[in-house]
Design an enzyme around this catalytic site. Sequence first.
Site, short mmCIF file in Angstrom:
data_model
loop_
_atom_site.label_atom_id
_atom_site.label_comp_id
_atom_site.label_asym_id
_atom_site.label_seq_id
_atom_site.Cartn_x
_atom_site.Cartn_y
_atom_site.Cartn_z
N ASP A 135 0.85 -1.20 0.00
CA ASP A 135 0.00 0.00 0.00
C ASP A 135 0.89 1.24 0.00
O ASP A 135 2.02 1.18 -0.47
CB ASP A 135 -0.97 -0.05 1.20
N HIS B 45 1.91 1.98 -3.24
CA HIS B 45 0.97 2.94 -3.82
C HIS B 45 1.51 4.36 -3.82
O HIS B 45 0.77 5.31 -4.03
CB HIS B 45 -0.39 2.86 -3.11
#
Length: 446
Positions: A252, A275
Amino acid sequence: MNKLRYSSSSTCLVVLIHITVFLVPNLSYAEGFDSLLELRPQSGSTRIRPRSKRVLFLGEFGAQGDGLRDDTKAFRDTWELACSFSGRTRIVLPAGNTFLIHPIDIAGPCQSKITLQICGTVVAPEDPGAWHGLNPHKWLYFHGVNHLTIEGGGAINGMGQEWWARSCKTNSTNPCKHAPTAITFHRCKYLNVKNFLVVNSQQMHMAFTKCRRVAASNLKVVAPAHSPNTDGIHISASKGVVVKDSIIRTGDDCISIVSNSSHIRISNIICGPGHGISIGSLGKSNSWSQVQHVMVDGAFLSNTKNGLRIKTWQGGSGFASEISFQNVVMENVSNPIIIDQYYCDSRVPCANQTLAVKVENVSFMRIRGTSATEEAIKFECSDHSPCEGLYLEDIQLVSYSGGITRSLCWEAYGFSSGFVDPPACFSCSESCIKQKVLLDPALHPF
Ligand SMILES: *[C@@H]1O[C@H](CO)[C@@H](O)[C@H](O)[C@H]1NC(C)=O
Ligand SMILES: *[C@@H]1O[C@H](CO)[C@@H](O)[C@H](O)[C@H]1NC(C)=O
Ligand SMILES: *[C@@H]1O[C@H](CO)[C@@H](O)[C@H](O)[C@H]1NC(C)=O
Ligand SMILES: *[C@@H]1O[C@H](CO)[C@@H](O)[C@H](O)[C@H]1NC(C)=O
Ligand SMILES: *[C@@H]1O[C@H](CO)[C@@H](O)[C@H](O)[C@H]1NC(C)=O
């Protein structure tokens, strides 16, 4: 009665990672990006010399360090004694040992300034069942602790595999449940975390919530790209945080900055997979939030889903402003520059609303590299509360696969200067703020 050993030296070896992200003018993309990274172990290894005479070894408090027997009580007893002393105290988890620690609350404030020297490995229970009846958000939970240093070159392993398998993001037939953050610092002050590894957390790896004056450096945070919600470093409601010289490869956000945080400086970060570096999400469930004075200066992002991102939910309010992203190199990043005011991470689609977090005064300067998608720059701002004071300078984002790149603007106001490719698509009316965000780069947490 616990036996204590007082020692004037300890035998923990550390290797310091030094990262320098260079931005080379007129970079030739054909040459690849490896040359931009310089990973340099500093003069082999360094022997740590404790600054204090008081050193507590976990083994002296009954810890087995075999990774099988539960060392939670030994850890708690050591902490409580260290915390009750005055002066400086060092707690050592020696190299070559693995300490199994169950979910634990570690409370301050303490009389002493404590250094937790993790040379060995700390592991979590593999079975999520160990959390039965306990708060599912926490594993190593430090709260109210001031003047704490954590270092030592060792590792903290969340053993997250079983948690990921049970996540609803891995398999949508699973119920959505919370999973622990490996290390949380809540209401901390004067915190210095450096030079260790955090791997395979159950969910987020390291979180600072309601903290003041934090320095995090020389960290390596690693989890597989497919592991759900495994943010690297999460900063929430905190002020005066520096994160630097660290490598973050997770499933993430590498770094996320949320709810009422300010005076945050991020520098020399290697990120990816993951991310990217995110401000937000902000404004979830109609909340008010203010994130201001954030500087990201020096990062290398590769194969990330986003590069530099601000994300807000419809219906929120407050501000994301006085933000500067600069000196960033990207390689095959899917949304290199993105402001998304329609963020929605829920199973049901989110309805558009009139309220929005105001995004204002955000600069992107000296950002280069390759985009995995055509839309290298995306400003998708709120219909009711447009983005204002956006600024682009010296941007070169070309296609990774050799196609074209472009910018997309929706309700985005700002201006650009210098070379900007793909060209900016802002509107700029009479009232448009023409300025770049200049923040003091010399933020020292203490
Ligand atoms: C998801 O979980 C269900 C129920 O446990 C199982 O039958 C199914 O095979 C799983 N799907 C995947 C893709 O793992
Ligand atoms: C931010 O601070 C304000 C005012 O103190 C508070 O009302 C709000 O709930 C906070 N927002 C978040 C997301 O924590
Ligand atoms: C580049 O990024 C795309 C999109 O994320 C991905 O599918 C592809 O495998 C990446 N290429 C390389 C060489 O890593
Ligand atoms: C919300 O507004 C945006 C911008 O006007 C629009 O593109 C989008 O389709 C809208 N979404 C919904 C769910 O109405
Ligand atoms: C944005 O910058 C302008 C011009 O310096 C300033 O007047 C305004 O207060 C800033 N906005 C925020 C939210 O700080």
